[in-house]
Structures are given as structure tokens and as C-alpha cells.
Design a protein around this motif. Structure first.
Motif, PDB file in Angstrom:
ATOM      1  N   ASP A   1     -53.873 113.925  75.063  1.00  0.00           N
ATOM      2  CA  ASP A   1     -54.253 114.193  76.445  1.00  0.00           C
ATOM      3  C   ASP A   1     -53.935 113.026  77.381  1.00  0.00           C
ATOM      4  O   ASP A   1     -54.142 113.126  78.582  1.00  0.00           O
TER       5      ASP A   1
ATOM      6  N   ASN B   1     -58.699 115.464  88.003  1.00  0.00           N
ATOM      7  CA  ASN B   1     -57.418 114.773  88.128  1.00  0.00           C
ATOM      8  C   ASN B   1     -57.725 113.399  88.723  1.00  0.00           C
ATOM      9  O   ASN B   1     -58.169 113.303  89.858  1.00  0.00           O
TER      10      ASN B   1
ATOM     11  N   ARG C   1     -72.202 111.251  84.955  1.00  0.00           N
ATOM     12  CA  ARG C   1     -70.856 111.082  84.382  1.00  0.00           C
ATOM     13  C   ARG C   1     -70.681 109.653  83.866  1.00  0.00           C
ATOM     14  O   ARG C   1     -70.118 109.441  82.798  1.00  0.00           O
TER      15      ARG C   1
ATOM     16  N   ARG D   1     -55.066 113.554  83.895  1.00  0.00           N
ATOM     17  CA  ARG D   1     -56.057 114.626  83.813  1.00  0.00           C
ATOM     18  C   ARG D   1     -57.170 114.205  82.863  1.00  0.00           C
ATOM     19  O   ARG D   1     -56.910 113.790  81.739  1.00  0.00           O
ATOM     20  N   HIS D   2     -58.421 114.265  83.304  1.00  0.00           N
ATOM     21  CA  HIS D   2     -59.608 113.988  82.485  1.00  0.00           C
ATOM     22  C   HIS D   2     -60.445 115.256  82.502  1.00  0.00           C
ATOM     23  O   HIS D   2     -61.242 115.453  83.429  1.00  0.00           O
ATOM     24  N   GLY D   3     -60.247 116.124  81.535  1.00  0.00           N
ATOM     25  CA  GLY D   3     -60.970 117.396  81.541  1.00  0.00           C
ATOM     26  C   GLY D   3     -60.630 118.162  82.801  1.00  0.00           C
ATOM     27  O   GLY D   3     -59.457 118.350  83.121  1.00  0.00           O
ATOM     28  N   PRO D   4     -61.647 118.558  83.565  1.00  0.00           N
ATOM     29  CA  PRO D   4     -61.372 119.321  84.788  1.00  0.00           C
ATOM     30  C   PRO D   4     -60.955 118.452  85.978  1.00  0.00           C
ATOM     31  O   PRO D   4     -60.646 118.964  87.043  1.00  0.00           O
TER      32      PRO D   4
END
Length: 181
Positions: A63, A90, A149, A85-88
């Protein structure tokens, strides 16, 4: 009278602009600092490229796919700007320091409306074929949601040293560049 009404209108517009600014959270925004070290069984000239955003592709998880905005074509240089990209999310990254001679790299990235991360990487040659790498993460929440987070990412950061060590050792062994088995 016209000046007063113009002034009142200007004050009203300024007040409306201020009221659209996000309000400070009743809880303080979280700031965490995590660090780890790893040992790369390669000379510093062979280790340093592994910690540039483009060079990291050879050992990082699938990823890790930085999309370079600057420079084009992709190159690990100070001032590079890229997205990941980190999961959902950008994220926007800036390579704020890429000083190979000083053995010091630094990155800053943003999760808009959530957090800012500074990653500081320093290298210490331990011998002709061994390099210590010291990594510091500083994460700062920008909102109450960012607090959650930051706390979650801090847990991941605490495991990162071991994960990076394993991935880099595997890459070096497979590439034949490892100085130790």
C-alpha cells in the motif's frame, strides 16, 4: 451616517467569517511522540536510498505507493511533494529535509482536518556494512476527531520498528545486498 452603516456592515461580515472558523475543542488536541531504531545490515550509501519515498517501494508494504507531484519523474529529493493513500484518506507529503551528507531526512504529511505528522529519520553508520536508523514520529491532532486518529496511529507507530526491520531484512536477503545472513 453612511460611514457608520458601512462600518457596521464590514464588522458584520468579519463576524460572519470568524463564526465559520472551526471552534476550539473543549479537550486539548493530542500530540504524541514515538521513536524507534533499527539496524540495517548494509553500508550507509546502500541504506539511505531505502528511506526515500521512491526508494522505500522496494521493501515497504504494497500500500506504499507515493504519487509524485514534484519532481517529475519521481525522485527522492528535498522539496519533493507527493500523495499517499492511507485507507480512506489521501495524504499530502512534503520531503522537508533530504540531506544525504548530514545523514538526516525529514517528512511532513497532512490528513486534512485531522492531523499533521512529522517523521524525522537519522542515520548512524555502525561499521562499513551496518547502519543504525533512528526514526521519530510526532503527530499532532487538528480536531477532536484527529485525537482519536492520533491515538490509534501511535499504537501502530510503536510496532513499526519491528515491522520495518523485518521488511528491510527480507528485501536485503532477497536482493543479495545484505551484509549479514
Amino acid at each position: 451616517m453612511k460611514r457608520i452603516s458601512t462600518l457596521m456592515m464590514a464588522v458584520g461580515m468579519a463576524g460572519a467569517a470568524v463564526s465559520q472558523t472551526p471552534k476550539q475543542s473543549p479537550e486539548p488536541f493530542l500530540r504524541v511522540h514515538t521513536n524507534f531504531s533499527l539496524t540495517v545490515h548494509a553500508s550507509y550509501p546502500n541504506t539511505a536510498p531505502l528511506f526515500g519515498p521512491n526508494g522505500e517501494r522496494v521493501w515497504a508494504r504494497e500500500d506504499w505507493n507515493p504519487l509524485f507531484i514534484y519532481p517529475q519523474p519521481a525522485n527522492d529529493v528535498q522539496g519533493a511533494v507527493f500523495t499517499v493513500r492511507h485507507g480512506p484518506f489521501n495524504t499530502v507529503w512534503v520531503n522537508t529535509l533530504f540531506d544525504v551528507d548530514a545523514r538526516h531526512f525529514q517528512y511532513v504529511y497532512f490528513l486534512p482536518a485531522l492531523l499533521v505528522t512529522v517523521i524525522d529519520v537519522r542515520f548512524r553508520p555502525l561499521g562499513p556494512d551496518t547502519t543504525a536508523v533512528d526514526v521519530d514520529y510526532t503527530r499532532t491532532a487538528l480536531t477532536a476527531e484527529g485525537n482519536e486518529r492520533v491515538a490509534a496511529m501511535d499504537k501502530i507507530d510503536k510496532r513499526a520498528g519491528t515491522e520495518w526491520q523485518t521488511a528491510i531484512d527480507k528485501y536485503l536477503a532477497q536482493s543479495g545486498a545484505c551484509s549479514k545472513p
